[in-house]
Design an enzyme around this catalytic site. Structure first.
Site, PDB file in Angstrom:
ATOM      1  N   SER A   1      38.239  33.312  39.263  1.00  0.00           N
ATOM      2  CA  SER A   1      38.413  32.288  40.304  1.00  0.00           C
ATOM      3  C   SER A   1      39.599  31.356  40.071  1.00  0.00           C
ATOM      4  O   SER A   1      39.512  30.162  40.354  1.00  0.00           O
ATOM      5  CB  SER A   1      37.110  31.490  40.487  1.00  0.00           C
ATOM      6  OG  SER A   1      36.067  32.347  40.904  1.00  0.00           O
TER       7      SER A   1
ATOM      8  N   GLY B   1      35.036  36.061  41.000  1.00  0.00           N
ATOM      9  CA  GLY B   1      34.721  36.198  42.419  1.00  0.00           C
ATOM     10  C   GLY B   1      33.628  35.263  42.891  1.00  0.00           C
ATOM     11  O   GLY B   1      33.110  35.417  43.992  1.00  0.00           O
TER      12      GLY B   1
ATOM     13  N   LYS C   1      41.862  45.038  42.930  1.00  0.00           N
ATOM     14  CA  LYS C   1      40.555  45.728  42.987  1.00  0.00           C
ATOM     15  C   LYS C   1      40.582  46.789  44.098  1.00  0.00           C
ATOM     16  O   LYS C   1      41.655  47.316  44.386  1.00  0.00           O
ATOM     17  CB  LYS C   1      39.441  44.705  43.178  1.00  0.00           C
ATOM     18  CG  LYS C   1      39.546  43.564  42.157  1.00  0.00           C
ATOM     19  CD  LYS C   1      38.330  42.706  42.077  1.00  0.00           C
ATOM     20  CE  LYS C   1      38.546  41.627  41.018  1.00  0.00           C
ATOM     21  NZ  LYS C   1      37.390  40.799  40.776  1.00  0.00           N
TER      22      LYS C   1
ATOM     23  N   ASN D   1      45.047  41.464  40.238  1.00  0.00           N
ATOM     24  CA  ASN D   1      44.153  42.621  40.258  1.00  0.00           C
ATOM     25  C   ASN D   1      43.621  42.760  41.679  1.00  0.00           C
ATOM     26  O   ASN D   1      42.749  42.013  42.087  1.00  0.00           O
ATOM     27  CB  ASN D   1      43.012  42.378  39.253  1.00  0.00           C
ATOM     28  CG  ASN D   1      41.945  43.452  39.312  1.00  0.00           C
ATOM     29  OD1 ASN D   1      42.153  44.504  39.930  1.00  0.00           O
ATOM     30  ND2 ASN D   1      40.801  43.190  38.685  1.00  0.00           N
TER      31      ASN D   1
ATOM     32  N   GLU E   1      33.849  44.627  36.020  1.00  0.00           N
ATOM     33  CA  GLU E   1      33.283  45.484  37.078  1.00  0.00           C
ATOM     34  C   GLU E   1      33.209  46.939  36.615  1.00  0.00           C
ATOM     35  O   GLU E   1      32.288  47.669  36.981  1.00  0.00           O
ATOM     36  CB  GLU E   1      34.120  45.335  38.361  1.00  0.00           C
ATOM     37  CG  GLU E   1      33.875  43.976  38.999  1.00  0.00           C
ATOM     38  CD  GLU E   1      35.060  43.396  39.765  1.00  0.00           C
ATOM     39  OE1 GLU E   1      35.999  44.139  40.105  1.00  0.00           O
ATOM     40  OE2 GLU E   1      35.034  42.170  40.010  1.00  0.00           O
TER      41      GLU E   1
ATOM     42  N   GLU F   1      37.722  36.892  30.705  1.00  0.00           N
ATOM     43  CA  GLU F   1      37.196  36.707  32.059  1.00  0.00           C
ATOM     44  C   GLU F   1      35.684  36.522  31.990  1.00  0.00           C
ATOM     45  O   GLU F   1      34.939  37.514  31.959  1.00  0.00           O
ATOM     46  CB  GLU F   1      37.517  37.932  32.922  1.00  0.00           C
ATOM     47  CG  GLU F   1      39.001  38.189  33.085  1.00  0.00           C
ATOM     48  CD  GLU F   1      39.292  38.971  34.353  1.00  0.00           C
ATOM     49  OE1 GLU F   1      40.046  38.472  35.173  1.00  0.00           O
ATOM     50  OE2 GLU F   1      38.734  40.068  34.524  1.00  0.00           O
TER      51      GLU F   1
ATOM     52  N   HIS G   1      37.669  45.886  32.475  1.00  0.00           N
ATOM     53  CA  HIS G   1      37.276  44.862  33.449  1.00  0.00           C
ATOM     54  C   HIS G   1      35.751  44.832  33.594  1.00  0.00           C
ATOM     55  O   HIS G   1      35.100  45.880  33.536  1.00  0.00           O
ATOM     56  CB  HIS G   1      37.936  45.145  34.802  1.00  0.00           C
ATOM     57  CG  HIS G   1      37.783  43.994  35.738  1.00  0.00           C
ATOM     58  ND1 HIS G   1      36.628  43.774  36.441  1.00  0.00           N
ATOM     59  CD2 HIS G   1      38.613  42.970  36.032  1.00  0.00           C
ATOM     60  CE1 HIS G   1      36.762  42.655  37.150  1.00  0.00           C
ATOM     61  NE2 HIS G   1      37.960  42.157  36.923  1.00  0.00           N
TER      62      HIS G   1
HETATM   63  P1  PGA Z   1      38.733  36.550  40.863  1.00  0.00           P
HETATM   64  O1  PGA Z   1      38.792  37.891  40.003  1.00  0.00           O
HETATM   65  O2  PGA Z   1      40.063  35.847  40.665  1.00  0.00           O
HETATM   66  O3  PGA Z   1      38.522  37.002  42.279  1.00  0.00           O
HETATM   67  O4  PGA Z   1      37.604  35.742  40.331  1.00  0.00           O
HETATM   68  C1  PGA Z   1      39.397  37.930  38.729  1.00  0.00           C
HETATM   69  C2  PGA Z   1      39.289  39.327  38.163  1.00  0.00           C
HETATM   70  O5  PGA Z   1      38.254  39.974  38.371  1.00  0.00           O
HETATM   71  O6  PGA Z   1      40.211  39.817  37.475  1.00  0.00           O
END
Ligand code: PGA
Length: 249
Positions: free
Chosen positions: A212, A172, A11, A9, A96, A166, A94
Site C-alpha cells: 500500500s 492491497g 500483477k 508489480n 500471492e 512486504e 511474492h
Molecule cells: P500494493 O501491492 O501496493 O497494491 O499493496 C504491493 C505488492 O504486492 O507488491
C-alpha cells in the site's frame, strides 16, 4: 552496490492494449530519477514491453519464473526464456505466489539458484502475516523466510539480490506499515544479513518496502535510512501515481 529502486508489480492486470497505453503514459511522464525504475507486466506482455522501453530508463522485469530450464512443466516459464525476451530481473517469493500457488521456502530456494545460475537479478519478497505481527513473531517469521531461501548462498550472490519486505497485512489492503515499522524491520533484516555474512554485505543490499505505498505516504517511508525504495502494486497501474512515488525517492 546499494541502489534506490522503485518497481511496479502490475500483477495479473493489463492486456496488451492496456499495457501499450500505460507504457505510452510512462514514456510521456518519465523524468530523470535517483531511483532505478522497473515495471513487471504479465508474461504475455514482457516482450512488447521490453521492445517499447528498450531505449528508456525503465527496466521490464518478470513477476515469477520456474526453476527448470525447460521440460514437462505445463504452463510454466523458465529463466532462459525470460532472458531470450530481454528480461534480466525477476520477482520471486511474492506473498500471492506463496499463498495461492503454494510456493514454499524450498521451492523458492530452487528458483533463487536457477535465477542466479542464469546471471539474473532477483527481487526476493517476504513478509509476515497479521497474526505473526499480532503475536510478536514477525521478526522470526521474516528471519526464517530469508534464511531458508537465501542463506545457502555465498556472500557474492547478494550482488544480484534485492530484498523486498512486504508485510502481508499491508498488501492491497490500504493499510501501510508505519514508516517506523518498516525501518525497524529493515534494520532487523540488515542485522540478520550482517550476522550471517558481514556488515559490508548487509550494507550493500537494497531493501525495498512494499504494501500500500501511495503518493501520499511514499516520501515518509522512503526517508527512513534502511528503506531503499519500494515494490508498488495498485499505485503502479496509474502512470501519474507511479511517478509521484518514484519522485518521492
Ligand atoms: P500494493 O501491492 O501496493 O497494491 O499493496 C504491493 C505488492 O504486492 O507488491
Amino acid at each position: 552496490m546499494r541502489k534506490q529502486i522503485v518497481a511496479g508489480n502490475w500483477k495479473m492486470n493489463n492486456d496488451l492494449a492496456q499495457t501499450e497505453t500505460l507504457i505510452t503514459e510512462l514514456k510521456k511522464q518519465i523524468q530523470t530519477s535517483k531511483a532505478e525504475v522497473m515495471i513487471a507486466p504479465v508474461f504475455t506482455n514482457l516482450w512488447p514491453s521490453f521492445q517499447a522501453l528498450r531505449k528508456h530508463d525503465i527496466e521490464v522485469i518478470a513477476q515469477n519464473m520456474h526453476f527448470a530450464d525447460s521440460g514437462a512443466y505445463t504452463g510454466e516459464v523458465g529463466p532462459g526464456m525470460l532472458l531470450s525476451v530481454g528480461i534480466k530481473t525477476v520477482i520471486l517469493g511474492h506473498s500471492e505466489r506463496r499463498a495461492y500457488f503454494n510456493e514454499t521456502d524450498e521451492i523458492l530456494a530452487k528458483k533463487v539458484d536457477a535465477a542466479l545460475k542464469h546471471g539474473m537479478r532477483i527481487i526476493f519478497c517476504f513478509g509476515e502475516e497479521l497474526n505473526d505481527r499480532k503475536s510478536g513473531n514477525h521478526e522470526s517469521v521474516v528471519e526464517n523466510q530469508i534464511k531458508n531461501a537465501l542463506f545457502h548462498l555465498d556472500g557474492k550472490a547478494f550482488e544480484n539480490i534485492v530484498l523486498a519486505y512486504e508485510p502481508v497485512w499491508a498488501i492491497g489492503t490500504g493499510e501501510t506499515a508505519s514508516p517506523e515499522q518498516a525501518q525497524e524491520m529493515h534494520a532487523f533484516i540488515r542485522k540478520t544479513l550482517s550476522g550471517n555474512y558481514s556488515d559490508a554485505i548487509a550494507n550493500s543490499v537494497s531493501i525495498l518496502y512494499g504494501g500500500s505505498v501511495k503518493p501520499s505516504n511514499a516520501r515518509e517511508i522512503f526517508s527512513k535510512p534502511d528503506v531503499d525504495g519500494g515494490l508498488i502494486g495498485g499505485a503502479s497501474l496509474e502512470a501519474k501515481d507511479f511517478f509521484a512515488i518514484v519522485n518521492a525517492i
